[in-house]
Design a protein around this motif. Structure first.
Motif: not given
Length: 339
Positions: A73-79
């Motif tokens: 979820x964190x990495x998706x939001x960063x993207x």
């Protein structure tokens, strides 16, 4: 006709090592220094993500390198936030380079009242301003159809074929490729055809998700060097059980080639203590210290392939040319020089 702008790379926090490797490879391919765009991707005290790009990106062809691996979820939001920042900064095009596409295993409704999260993620990416996706070994090929933008799905099979020919030189007549389940037969068959060896299947039957009740080997693996091939290894329970089943069926050795080494929970311990002689994974997901230190886990690089794919997209030339080992051989420059 090649674009007049330069391809520019920007990385999130999911796999900066791979992003830097891709930048180095692009520098080597072009003879022009390629660096990651200077930016900060940080979290406030309440864990909100904040992105600031320090360089001018107006009119530039931007490539955001960010696998959506754990923490997904964190990495998706960063993207998504990086894409939004670039779009609002007037970038000419934003391409998401997603070596590992998280949520890909939720590509269909398995029972009533469940989501199709892979489609939701695709919608979010498009809304964020992403205009093209470059990824590796999608768990389900139909996910490409979830997007209304171009999706280039690279394959690890050509790289694995180069590695197998090198690692098992002089022993290929003993090698047999094994699919760990019926659903992965197409992937395993493709690799078997590339290296010219036979194919076997491990049929597994589950009583409930995450629990394997029974495994049966379809095909004769007696005195064979078995190579299990799959796209994702998560907790490694299925993989280690399949290796044990193959050894019990008479296999001489068992090795595994897995594209995405999720390797969560007890996975590394299971692999270290299993009957598998080696597990080969790609660096699509940043390996942990435990993975790097494991004696029977080896990592093959994807940076040469991604760097060339990015250059091909930027140039408007074919990405499908990278599906062949003959094309990738020169790109992997001397890693497999004995072949």
């Amino acid at each position: 006709m090649p674009s007049m702008t330069e391809p520019k790379l920007i990385s999130g926090n999911a796999n900066p090592t791979l992003a830097r490797s891709i930048a180095r490879r692009m520098t080597m391919h072009r003879g022009i220094n390629t660096n990651l765009v200077d930016a900060r991707v940080e979290r406030f005290n309440d864990q909100e993500i904040f992105v600031e790009v320090y360089e001018n990106v107006r009119g530039e062809d931007m490539f955001v390198i960010q696998p959506t691996s754990n923490p997904a979820n964190d990495n998706l939001m960063e993207l998504l936030i990086m894409a939004d920042a670039l779009r609002r900064s007037s970038a000419a095009r934003v391409t998401a380079v997603i070596p590992y596409f998280g949520y890909a295993r939720q590509d269909r409704r398995t029972k009533a009242r469940t989501p199709i999260t892979a489609k939701l993620v695709a919608n979010m990416m498009v809304e964020a301003g992403i205009e093209r996706v470059l990824t590796l070994d999608l768990h389900a090929a139909q996910i490409q159809g979830f997007f209304d933008i171009p999706v280039d799905n690279l394959y690890a099979s050509p790289v694995f074929a180069l590695d197998i020919r090198h690692a098992f030189a002089g022993r290929l007549d003993e090698v047999m490729v094994v699919s760990p389940d019926v659903g992965g037969v197409a992937r395993a068959r493709d690799l078997a055809q590339r290296i010219g060896v036979p194919l076997s299947i491990v049929d597994k039957r589950r009583e409930k998700p995450g629990e394997i009740a029974e495994m049966t080997v379809i095909g004769d693996v007696t005195d064979k060097v078995c190579i299990i091939v799959d796209d994702i290894c998560d907790t490694a329970g299925t993989l280690c059980k399949a290796a044990e089943t193959l050894m019990n069926a008479g296999a001489k050795e068992v090795h595994s080639y897995i594209t995405h080494g999720v390797l969560s929970g007890p996975a590394v311990g299971r692999i270290t203590n299993s009957v598998m002689k080696s597990l080969v994974i790609s660096d699509s997901i940043e390996p942990t210290a435990a993975v790097r230190d494991a004696p029977n886990i080896r990592i093959v690089p994807t940076a040469p392939m991604f760097a060339q794919a990015i250059l091909n997209i930027w140039n408007g030339t074919s990405v499908s040319s990278l599906f062949d080992a003959e094309t990738l051989g020169p790109i992997y420059e001397g890693m497999y020089s004995s072949q």
